[in-house]
Design a protein around this motif. Structure first.
Motif, PDB file in Angstrom:
ATOM      1  N   ALA A  62       0.830  -1.209   0.000  1.00 20.40           N
ATOM      2  CA  ALA A  62       0.000   0.000   0.000  1.00 20.40           C
ATOM      3  C   ALA A  62       0.862   1.257   0.000  1.00 20.40           C
ATOM      4  N   GLN A  63       1.940   1.248   0.761  1.00 23.89           N
ATOM      5  CA  GLN A  63       2.810   2.424   0.834  1.00 23.89           C
ATOM      6  C   GLN A  63       3.600   2.640  -0.452  1.00 23.89           C
ATOM      7  N   MET A  64       3.937   1.565  -1.142  1.00 26.34           N
ATOM      8  CA  MET A  64       4.759   1.670  -2.343  1.00 26.34           C
ATOM      9  C   MET A  64       3.952   1.883  -3.622  1.00 26.34           C
ATOM     10  N   LEU A  65       2.635   1.716  -3.557  1.00 27.79           N
ATOM     11  CA  LEU A  65       1.834   1.874  -4.775  1.00 27.79           C
ATOM     12  C   LEU A  65       1.867   3.299  -5.332  1.00 27.79           C
ATOM     13  N   PRO A  66       1.748   4.356  -4.516  1.00 38.87           N
ATOM     14  CA  PRO A  66       1.816   5.715  -5.089  1.00 38.87           C
ATOM     15  C   PRO A  66       3.128   6.033  -5.802  1.00 38.87           C
ATOM     16  N   PRO A  67       4.308   5.818  -5.179  1.00 45.39           N
ATOM     17  CA  PRO A  67       5.535   6.111  -5.936  1.00 45.39           C
ATOM     18  C   PRO A  67       5.705   5.222  -7.158  1.00 45.39           C
ATOM     19  N   VAL A 109      -9.207   3.985 -10.694  1.00 50.40           N
ATOM     20  CA  VAL A 109      -9.438   2.573 -10.354  1.00 50.40           C
ATOM     21  C   VAL A 109      -8.413   2.107  -9.331  1.00 50.40           C
ATOM     22  N   LEU A 110      -7.163   2.498  -9.523  1.00 48.46           N
ATOM     23  CA  LEU A 110      -6.113   2.129  -8.571  1.00 48.46           C
ATOM     24  C   LEU A 110      -6.358   2.756  -7.200  1.00 48.46           C
ATOM     25  N   ALA A 111      -6.886   3.976  -7.186  1.00 47.17           N
ATOM     26  CA  ALA A 111      -7.186   4.635  -5.910  1.00 47.17           C
ATOM     27  C   ALA A 111      -8.253   3.856  -5.142  1.00 47.17           C
ATOM     28  N   LEU A 112      -9.252   3.360  -5.851  1.00 49.54           N
ATOM     29  CA  LEU A 112     -10.282   2.537  -5.213  1.00 49.54           C
ATOM     30  C   LEU A 112      -9.679   1.243  -4.677  1.00 49.54           C
ATOM     31  N   PHE A 113      -8.796   0.643  -5.465  1.00 47.17           N
ATOM     32  CA  PHE A 113      -8.117  -0.581  -5.018  1.00 47.17           C
ATOM     33  C   PHE A 113      -7.270  -0.308  -3.777  1.00 47.17           C
ATOM     34  N   LEU A 114      -6.553   0.815  -3.777  1.00 43.57           N
ATOM     35  CA  LEU A 114      -5.701   1.160  -2.636  1.00 43.57           C
ATOM     36  C   LEU A 114      -6.538   1.404  -1.383  1.00 43.57           C
ATOM     37  N   PHE A 115      -7.686   2.044  -1.553  1.00 40.04           N
ATOM     38  CA  PHE A 115      -8.572   2.271  -0.406  1.00 40.04           C
ATOM     39  C   PHE A 115      -9.038   0.941   0.183  1.00 40.04           C
ATOM     40  N   CYS A 116      -9.456   0.028  -0.669  1.00 40.85           N
ATOM     41  CA  CYS A 116      -9.917  -1.288  -0.193  1.00 40.85           C
ATOM     42  C   CYS A 116      -8.788  -2.056   0.482  1.00 40.85           C
ATOM     43  N   LEU A 117      -7.596  -1.987  -0.096  1.00 38.15           N
ATOM     44  CA  LEU A 117      -6.443  -2.663   0.497  1.00 38.15           C
ATOM     45  C   LEU A 117      -6.128  -2.091   1.877  1.00 38.15           C
ATOM     46  N   SER A 118      -6.123  -0.769   1.982  1.00 44.73           N
ATOM     47  CA  SER A 118      -5.807  -0.116   3.254  1.00 44.73           C
ATOM     48  C   SER A 118      -6.898  -0.314   4.291  1.00 44.73           C
ATOM     49  N   GLU A 119      -8.121  -0.483   3.831  1.00 41.34           N
ATOM     50  CA  GLU A 119      -9.257  -0.556   4.749  1.00 41.34           C
ATOM     51  C   GLU A 119      -9.552  -1.973   5.221  1.00 41.34           C
ATOM     52  N   PHE A 120      -9.392  -2.954   4.343  1.00 44.46           N
ATOM     53  CA  PHE A 120      -9.848  -4.306   4.664  1.00 44.46           C
ATOM     54  C   PHE A 120      -8.726  -5.324   4.857  1.00 44.46           C
ATOM     55  N   GLU A 246      -3.419  -0.353  12.374  1.00 42.03           N
ATOM     56  CA  GLU A 246      -4.095  -1.559  12.833  1.00 42.03           C
ATOM     57  C   GLU A 246      -5.611  -1.393  12.876  1.00 42.03           C
ATOM     58  N   MET A 247      -6.085  -0.187  12.619  1.00 43.06           N
ATOM     59  CA  MET A 247      -7.520   0.085  12.657  1.00 43.06           C
ATOM     60  C   MET A 247      -8.004   0.513  11.280  1.00 43.06           C
ATOM     61  N   ASN A 248      -9.222   0.106  10.952  1.00 41.23           N
ATOM     62  CA  ASN A 248      -9.789   0.612   9.709  1.00 41.23           C
ATOM     63  C   ASN A 248     -10.330   2.019   9.943  1.00 41.23           C
ATOM     64  N   LEU A 249     -10.914   2.575   8.915  1.00 42.02           N
ATOM     65  CA  LEU A 249     -11.326   3.976   8.960  1.00 42.02           C
ATOM     66  C   LEU A 249     -12.319   4.242  10.085  1.00 42.02           C
ATOM     67  N   TRP A 250     -13.306   3.386  10.211  1.00 41.75           N
ATOM     68  CA  TRP A 250     -14.382   3.633  11.179  1.00 41.75           C
ATOM     69  C   TRP A 250     -13.908   3.356  12.600  1.00 41.75           C
ATOM     70  N   LYS A 276      -6.009   8.820   6.176  1.00 45.27           N
ATOM     71  CA  LYS A 276      -6.466   7.551   5.608  1.00 45.27           C
ATOM     72  C   LYS A 276      -7.427   7.780   4.444  1.00 45.27           C
ATOM     73  N   ILE A 277      -8.256   8.815   4.553  1.00 51.56           N
ATOM     74  CA  ILE A 277      -9.184   9.140   3.466  1.00 51.56           C
ATOM     75  C   ILE A 277      -8.433   9.748   2.287  1.00 51.56           C
ATOM     76  N   ALA A 278      -7.484  10.627   2.593  1.00 49.28           N
ATOM     77  CA  ALA A 278      -6.769  11.346   1.533  1.00 49.28           C
ATOM     78  C   ALA A 278      -5.723  10.487   0.835  1.00 49.28           C
ATOM     79  N   PHE A 279      -5.248   9.457   1.513  1.00 53.24           N
ATOM     80  CA  PHE A 279      -4.119   8.678   0.995  1.00 53.24           C
ATOM     81  C   PHE A 279      -4.364   8.088  -0.400  1.00 53.24           C
TER      82      PHE A 279
END
Length: 358
Positions: A62-67, A109-120, A246-250, A276-279
């Motif tokens: 998740a951290q390496m996907l943006p660069p 599309v990648l941003a949506l994937f990254l959100f799901c990866l970071s969240e779930f 270690e925690m999801n968004l909510w 987490k939302i902006a990432f």
């Protein structure tokens, strides 16, 4: 999808896969050599050490996907410029902005994937890896059971339920202590407003003691202060504090809100919540920055363009770090501190695209 869009996305995802794998591999290698001595000193089994590093992969990915996205886009457009493909496309009436639309859609599309990866995925994997690190490497034990905002800990004399723990003041807030006999029957329960470490035990304030009596019932007593000689030091509760990853968004929002409601400083958690939302939107921001960086000069070689992209990454991290620190310190609102870097680089990317499109 047009032929041009398919071609661009094919090239982009090819380079993205390569860049992402390389970045994750390098990060993992550095991380391995940084931690392997700790595992060796703690005599941790090889299988558990392998499980630790494998469970770190989702967070690293998740951290390496943006660069990786930025560099892959720069390479894609740089190669097109090198092969004069951009000149041919512009001669056909396709502008630079039009050329960017397919990769911009791909970045969404990648941003949506990254959100799901970071969240779930990342919270569960990070919790698992941190448990190995704390329990097996640092020797903090596995007797804690963490829920969203509470820490349960089985001590030598009682079971602790600690909703919040102040690391600096070393005090529990609204703790509950359960004393059980050998048959796990409740012998005594103590609820307190707070508990402060005294060096050899805990001093409870505004305590309510529910104790079993010989007749089989329970008696209730109130104490302004109550001293208990318990061996569990505050470090046990400090070390088991859940980290934001270690925690999801909510869960993070609920934790931050609960901390604030109890009168504790919660800026850090609110800032991390908004980050987490902006990432995931970093990918969209970088998709605006990549084309003008790659196409800025006609003879701007691919290595130079990649170096420029690396500079963009480091500058973004610097701006985000400064704004995050300002948000935690209360200098700016958490929302602004989380989105400031995205806003600055988005406007810069749009400006450079307009300049290059002329």
């Amino acid at each position: 999808m047009s032929i041009l869009a398919r071609y661009l996305n094919k090239q982009f995802f090819k380079f993205l896969g390569i860049c992402h794998l390389v970045f994750v591999f390098l990060y993992l290698i550095i991380h391995f050599f940084d931690r392997v001595d700790n595992f060796a000193e703690s005599h941790v089994a090889v299988g558990k050490m392998a499980a630790f590093f494998v469970s770190q992969i989702p967070l690293i990915a998740a951290q390496m996907l943006p660069p990786a996205t930025l560099i892959a886009m720069i390479i894609t457009f740089s190669f097109m410029e090198r092969d004069n493909e951009t000149i041919a496309l512009r001669s056909c009436g396709i502008s630079i902005i039009g050329l960017c639309k397919p990769v911009l859609a791909a970045s969404c599309v990648l941003a949506l994937f990254l959100f799901c990866l970071s969240e779930f995925v990342v919270p569960f994997a990070s919790t698992f890896s941190n448990r190995i690190w704390r329990g097996d490497v640092q020797g903090q034990g596995h007797r804690n059971a963490l829920t969203k905002t509470h820490t349960w800990y089985r001590g030598s004399q009682c079971i602790y339920n600690v909703p919040f723990f102040d690391n600096e003041k070393k005090l529990m807030l609204h703790p509950s202590l359960y004393f059980l006999d050998s048959s796990f029957s409740l012998q005594k329960k103590i609820d307190a407003g707070k508990a402060v470490w005294t060096g050899d035990g805990w001093e409870l304030f505004n305590a309510i003691v529910l104790a079993a009596d010989p007749s089989g019932g329970y008696s209730l007593k109130r104490h302004d202060t109550l001293r208990l000689t318990l061996p569990e030091p505050p470090e046990i509760f400090i070390m088991e504090r859940r980290e934001p990853e270690e925690m999801n968004l909510w869960e993070l929002k609920a934790f931050a809100q609960a901390m604030q409601d109890e009168g504790y400083e919660a800026n850090r958690y609110f800032v991390d919540f908004h980050i987490k939302i902006a990432f995931p939107f970093i990918l969209i921001v970088f998709s605006l920055m990549a084309p003008p960086v790659a196409l800025w000069k006609r003879r701007f070689s691919t290595p130079l363009a990649v170096c420029a992209g690396a500079g963009v990454c480091f500058t973004y991290i610097l701006v985000l770090g400064i704004s995050r620190a300002a948000g935690i310190a209360g200098v700016m609102p958490p929302v602004l501190s989380a989105w400031l870097a995205n806003g600055i680089f988005s406007m810069l990317g749009i400006y450079l695209l307009i300049i290059k499109n002329r």
